[in-house]
Write a protein that holds these residues in place. Structure first.
Motif, PDB file in Angstrom:
ATOM      1  N   GLU A  34      -6.804 -23.475   7.314  1.00  0.00           N
ATOM      2  CA  GLU A  34      -5.587 -23.587   6.512  1.00  0.00           C
ATOM      3  C   GLU A  34      -5.106 -22.242   5.992  1.00  0.00           C
ATOM      4  O   GLU A  34      -3.926 -22.101   5.651  1.00  0.00           O
ATOM      5  CB  GLU A  34      -5.842 -24.513   5.311  1.00  0.00           C
ATOM      6  N   ALA A  35      -6.030 -21.280   5.901  1.00  0.00           N
ATOM      7  CA  ALA A  35      -5.674 -20.020   5.262  1.00  0.00           C
ATOM      8  C   ALA A  35      -6.331 -18.836   5.960  1.00  0.00           C
ATOM      9  O   ALA A  35      -7.366 -18.970   6.624  1.00  0.00           O
ATOM     10  CB  ALA A  35      -6.090 -20.046   3.786  1.00  0.00           C
ATOM     11  N   ILE A  36      -5.702 -17.681   5.797  1.00  0.00           N
ATOM     12  CA  ILE A  36      -6.237 -16.409   6.261  1.00  0.00           C
ATOM     13  C   ILE A  36      -6.238 -15.469   5.062  1.00  0.00           C
ATOM     14  O   ILE A  36      -5.189 -15.221   4.456  1.00  0.00           O
ATOM     15  CB  ILE A  36      -5.371 -15.797   7.381  1.00  0.00           C
ATOM     16  N   PHE A  37      -7.415 -14.982   4.703  1.00  0.00           N
ATOM     17  CA  PHE A  37      -7.527 -14.068   3.566  1.00  0.00           C
ATOM     18  C   PHE A  37      -7.599 -12.630   4.057  1.00  0.00           C
ATOM     19  O   PHE A  37      -8.340 -12.307   4.993  1.00  0.00           O
ATOM     20  CB  PHE A  37      -8.796 -14.365   2.758  1.00  0.00           C
ATOM     21  N   THR A  38      -6.836 -11.753   3.403  1.00  0.00           N
ATOM     22  CA  THR A  38      -6.910 -10.329   3.711  1.00  0.00           C
ATOM     23  C   THR A  38      -6.795  -9.537   2.417  1.00  0.00           C
ATOM     24  O   THR A  38      -6.090  -9.949   1.485  1.00  0.00           O
ATOM     25  CB  THR A  38      -5.829  -9.912   4.723  1.00  0.00           C
ATOM     26  N   GLY A  39      -7.458  -8.397   2.358  1.00  0.00           N
ATOM     27  CA  GLY A  39      -7.607  -7.670   1.098  1.00  0.00           C
ATOM     28  C   GLY A  39      -6.577  -6.598   0.828  1.00  0.00           C
ATOM     29  O   GLY A  39      -6.899  -5.586   0.199  1.00  0.00           O
ATOM     30  N   VAL A  40      -5.350  -6.769   1.265  1.00  0.00           N
ATOM     31  CA  VAL A  40      -4.341  -5.739   1.022  1.00  0.00           C
ATOM     32  C   VAL A  40      -3.895  -5.756  -0.438  1.00  0.00           C
ATOM     33  O   VAL A  40      -3.943  -6.781  -1.112  1.00  0.00           O
ATOM     34  CB  VAL A  40      -3.123  -5.919   1.950  1.00  0.00           C
TER      35      VAL A  40
ATOM     36  N   CYS B  75       0.484  -2.783   3.979  1.00  0.00           N
ATOM     37  CA  CYS B  75      -0.211  -3.394   2.845  1.00  0.00           C
ATOM     38  C   CYS B  75       0.776  -3.880   1.782  1.00  0.00           C
ATOM     39  O   CYS B  75       0.374  -4.293   0.704  1.00  0.00           O
ATOM     40  CB  CYS B  75      -1.176  -2.385   2.208  1.00  0.00           C
ATOM     41  N   ARG B  76       2.057  -3.849   2.103  1.00  0.00           N
ATOM     42  CA  ARG B  76       3.084  -4.227   1.138  1.00  0.00           C
ATOM     43  C   ARG B  76       3.368  -5.733   1.163  1.00  0.00           C
ATOM     44  O   ARG B  76       3.210  -6.379   2.194  1.00  0.00           O
ATOM     45  CB  ARG B  76       4.378  -3.462   1.426  1.00  0.00           C
ATOM     46  N   PRO B  77       3.792  -6.290   0.037  1.00  0.00           N
ATOM     47  CA  PRO B  77       4.096  -7.730   0.002  1.00  0.00           C
ATOM     48  C   PRO B  77       5.193  -8.133   0.973  1.00  0.00           C
ATOM     49  O   PRO B  77       5.176  -9.246   1.510  1.00  0.00           O
ATOM     50  CB  PRO B  77       4.502  -7.978  -1.455  1.00  0.00           C
ATOM     51  N   GLU B  78       6.166  -7.231   1.228  1.00  0.00           N
ATOM     52  CA  GLU B  78       7.242  -7.555   2.170  1.00  0.00           C
ATOM     53  C   GLU B  78       6.686  -7.832   3.566  1.00  0.00           C
ATOM     54  O   GLU B  78       7.170  -8.712   4.280  1.00  0.00           O
ATOM     55  CB  GLU B  78       8.245  -6.398   2.259  1.00  0.00           C
ATOM     56  N   PHE B  79       5.679  -7.050   3.945  1.00  0.00           N
ATOM     57  CA  PHE B  79       5.061  -7.251   5.259  1.00  0.00           C
ATOM     58  C   PHE B  79       4.334  -8.593   5.320  1.00  0.00           C
ATOM     59  O   PHE B  79       4.463  -9.340   6.297  1.00  0.00           O
ATOM     60  CB  PHE B  79       4.095  -6.107   5.561  1.00  0.00           C
ATOM     61  N   ILE B  80       3.574  -8.900   4.297  1.00  0.00           N
ATOM     62  CA  ILE B  80       2.826 -10.164   4.277  1.00  0.00           C
ATOM     63  C   ILE B  80       3.779 -11.354   4.302  1.00  0.00           C
ATOM     64  O   ILE B  80       3.551 -12.351   5.010  1.00  0.00           O
ATOM     65  CB  ILE B  80       1.895 -10.229   3.054  1.00  0.00           C
ATOM     66  N   GLN B  81       4.846 -11.275   3.534  1.00  0.00           N
ATOM     67  CA  GLN B  81       5.832 -12.359   3.531  1.00  0.00           C
ATOM     68  C   GLN B  81       6.425 -12.555   4.925  1.00  0.00           C
ATOM     69  O   GLN B  81       6.600 -13.695   5.391  1.00  0.00           O
ATOM     70  CB  GLN B  81       6.933 -12.046   2.520  1.00  0.00           C
ATOM     71  N   SER B  82       6.728 -11.453   5.578  1.00  0.00           N
ATOM     72  CA  SER B  82       7.274 -11.523   6.926  1.00  0.00           C
ATOM     73  C   SER B  82       6.274 -12.121   7.904  1.00  0.00           C
ATOM     74  O   SER B  82       6.624 -12.969   8.740  1.00  0.00           O
ATOM     75  CB  SER B  82       7.691 -10.122   7.380  1.00  0.00           C
ATOM     76  N   MET B  83       5.003 -11.698   7.810  1.00  0.00           N
ATOM     77  CA  MET B  83       3.971 -12.235   8.701  1.00  0.00           C
ATOM     78  C   MET B  83       3.727 -13.714   8.457  1.00  0.00           C
ATOM     79  O   MET B  83       3.491 -14.487   9.397  1.00  0.00           O
ATOM     80  CB  MET B  83       2.667 -11.453   8.531  1.00  0.00           C
ATOM     81  N   ASN B  84       3.792 -14.123   7.199  1.00  0.00           N
ATOM     82  CA  ASN B  84       3.636 -15.551   6.891  1.00  0.00           C
ATOM     83  C   ASN B  84       4.690 -16.380   7.613  1.00  0.00           C
ATOM     84  O   ASN B  84       4.410 -17.434   8.169  1.00  0.00           O
ATOM     85  CB  ASN B  84       3.749 -15.776   5.378  1.00  0.00           C
ATOM     86  N   GLN B  85       5.905 -15.892   7.593  1.00  0.00           N
ATOM     87  CA  GLN B  85       6.975 -16.606   8.282  1.00  0.00           C
ATOM     88  C   GLN B  85       6.759 -16.577   9.794  1.00  0.00           C
ATOM     89  O   GLN B  85       6.907 -17.605  10.477  1.00  0.00           O
ATOM     90  CB  GLN B  85       8.325 -15.976   7.935  1.00  0.00           C
ATOM     91  N   THR B  86       6.388 -15.429  10.308  1.00  0.00           N
ATOM     92  CA  THR B  86       6.229 -15.263  11.755  1.00  0.00           C
ATOM     93  C   THR B  86       5.131 -16.153  12.317  1.00  0.00           C
ATOM     94  O   THR B  86       5.314 -16.802  13.355  1.00  0.00           O
ATOM     95  CB  THR B  86       5.943 -13.788  12.093  1.00  0.00           C
ATOM     96  N   ILE B  87       3.971 -16.187  11.656  1.00  0.00           N
ATOM     97  CA  ILE B  87       2.855 -16.956  12.225  1.00  0.00           C
ATOM     98  C   ILE B  87       3.154 -18.450  12.242  1.00  0.00           C
ATOM     99  O   ILE B  87       2.639 -19.180  13.092  1.00  0.00           O
ATOM    100  CB  ILE B  87       1.524 -16.680  11.491  1.00  0.00           C
ATOM    101  N   ASN B  88       4.001 -18.906  11.340  1.00  0.00           N
ATOM    102  CA  ASN B  88       4.327 -20.325  11.331  1.00  0.00           C
ATOM    103  C   ASN B  88       5.484 -20.666  12.262  1.00  0.00           C
ATOM    104  O   ASN B  88       5.709 -21.827  12.581  1.00  0.00           O
ATOM    105  CB  ASN B  88       4.618 -20.785   9.899  1.00  0.00           C
ATOM    106  N   LEU B  89       6.199 -19.648  12.723  1.00  0.00           N
ATOM    107  CA  LEU B  89       7.206 -19.848  13.761  1.00  0.00           C
ATOM    108  C   LEU B  89       6.596 -19.758  15.155  1.00  0.00           C
ATOM    109  O   LEU B  89       7.135 -20.322  16.110  1.00  0.00           O
ATOM    110  CB  LEU B  89       8.309 -18.783  13.633  1.00  0.00           C
ATOM    111  N   ALA B  90       5.468 -19.048  15.253  1.00  0.00           N
ATOM    112  CA  ALA B  90       4.935 -18.700  16.576  1.00  0.00           C
ATOM    113  C   ALA B  90       3.705 -19.484  16.992  1.00  0.00           C
ATOM    114  O   ALA B  90       3.150 -19.233  18.067  1.00  0.00           O
ATOM    115  CB  ALA B  90       4.611 -17.198  16.599  1.00  0.00           C
TER     116      ALA B  90
ATOM    117  N   LEU C 104       0.094 -22.445   8.215  1.00  0.00           N
ATOM    118  CA  LEU C 104      -0.958 -21.498   7.859  1.00  0.00           C
ATOM    119  C   LEU C 104      -0.452 -20.617   6.726  1.00  0.00           C
ATOM    120  O   LEU C 104       0.744 -20.350   6.608  1.00  0.00           O
ATOM    121  CB  LEU C 104      -1.306 -20.621   9.065  1.00  0.00           C
ATOM    122  N   LYS C 105      -1.371 -20.148   5.905  1.00  0.00           N
ATOM    123  CA  LYS C 105      -1.003 -19.315   4.763  1.00  0.00           C
ATOM    124  C   LYS C 105      -1.858 -18.060   4.753  1.00  0.00           C
ATOM    125  O   LYS C 105      -3.092 -18.129   4.756  1.00  0.00           O
ATOM    126  CB  LYS C 105      -1.221 -20.097   3.463  1.00  0.00           C
ATOM    127  N   ILE C 106      -1.209 -16.894   4.785  1.00  0.00           N
ATOM    128  CA  ILE C 106      -1.921 -15.641   4.580  1.00  0.00           C
ATOM    129  C   ILE C 106      -2.070 -15.442   3.084  1.00  0.00           C
ATOM    130  O   ILE C 106      -1.073 -15.358   2.359  1.00  0.00           O
ATOM    131  CB  ILE C 106      -1.169 -14.447   5.206  1.00  0.00           C
TER     132      ILE C 106
END
Length: 229
Positions: free
Chosen positions: A116-122, A133-148, A158-160
């Motif tokens: 359900e989740a992916i943990f990363t230490g950024v 390591c910026r929140p903008e990147f993580i937000q973008s990846m969260n959207q991308t992984i759920n589209l792809a 899935l939730k990063i």
């Protein structure tokens, strides 16, 4: 049983994430990358940390591409690791697109095991200037992984998770100590010796974190450190 993939480098931050994920009741599935870094100490320490948590499975992924590519002081022997950091800009220890690639592979792993989740230490506070390591990147990846992913479009999102995103290194150390993170097993030094150099950017951030937390770092250093200052 809820599952979480944890991107485990063998360092302080990713180990803190392991302790957070365990505390939140996840079954832990750490993934560690051997990506051509200058030394293998962090991979060996990641194995020990995984053993400490008695994880169900620990994946170690070989990615020689970064060594072949170069372009970072962490993977290219021709680029010297700076002792005292850099005053501005993105440091030479930045590895091109590393977190994007790591999180993509962690996503594939999470999809296969139905996590359900992916943990990363950024962290956006003590992030050394790395753009991934910026929140903008993580937000973008969260959207991308759920589209792809099949998981994202058909069963559940899935939730990063980035529990350290808004924490200083001192706050991270306090959190990890509260949760019993095995910091004695971690490594942060860019040089990869048994005794940390104490002068590279990563060591200096770590030392400051323990001092700010009012704690003593349990790993050995080559230099003498007054933990009361």
């Amino acid at each position: 049983m809820k599952k979480a993939v944890v991107v485990l480098s063998g360092g302080l931050d990713s180990t803190t994430c392991m302790s957070v994920a365990q505390n939140e009741g996840y079954t832990l599935y750490p993934i560690t990358f051997r990506y051509g870094q200058r030394h293998q100490r962090e991979v060996e320490q990641a194995k020990k940390i995984a053993d400490f948590y008695s994880v169900h499975e620990h994946r170690i992924v070989d990615l020689d591409f970064f060594r072949q590519l170069g372009g970072s002081a962490l993977t290219d022997a021709s680029i010297e690791v700076p002792d005292q950091g850099e005053d501005q800009g993105i440091p030479v220890t930045y590895v091109p697109a590393r977190n994007m690639i790591f999180l993509s592979l962690a996503t594939a792993y999470a999809e296969v095991i139905d996590a359900e989740a992916i943990f990363t230490g950024v962290s956006s506070v003590d992030y050394s200037g790395y753009p991934d390591c910026r929140p903008e990147f993580i937000q973008s990846m969260n959207q991308t992984i759920n589209l792809a992913t099949k998981t994202g479009v058909s069963t559940h999102h899935l939730k990063i998770k980035t529990p350290l995103m808004q924490l200083t290194k001192g706050e991270t150390v306090r959190l990890g100590n509260t949760l019993g993170a095995p910091y004695q097993l971690t490594t942060s030094c860019y040089n990869g010796d048994t005794e940390a150099c104490g002068t590279c950017d990563s060591c200096r951030l770590r030392i400051k974190g323990f001092k700010d937390a009012g704690a003593v770092d349990p790993i050995p250093y080559k230099i003498t450190i007054d933990w009361n200052k």
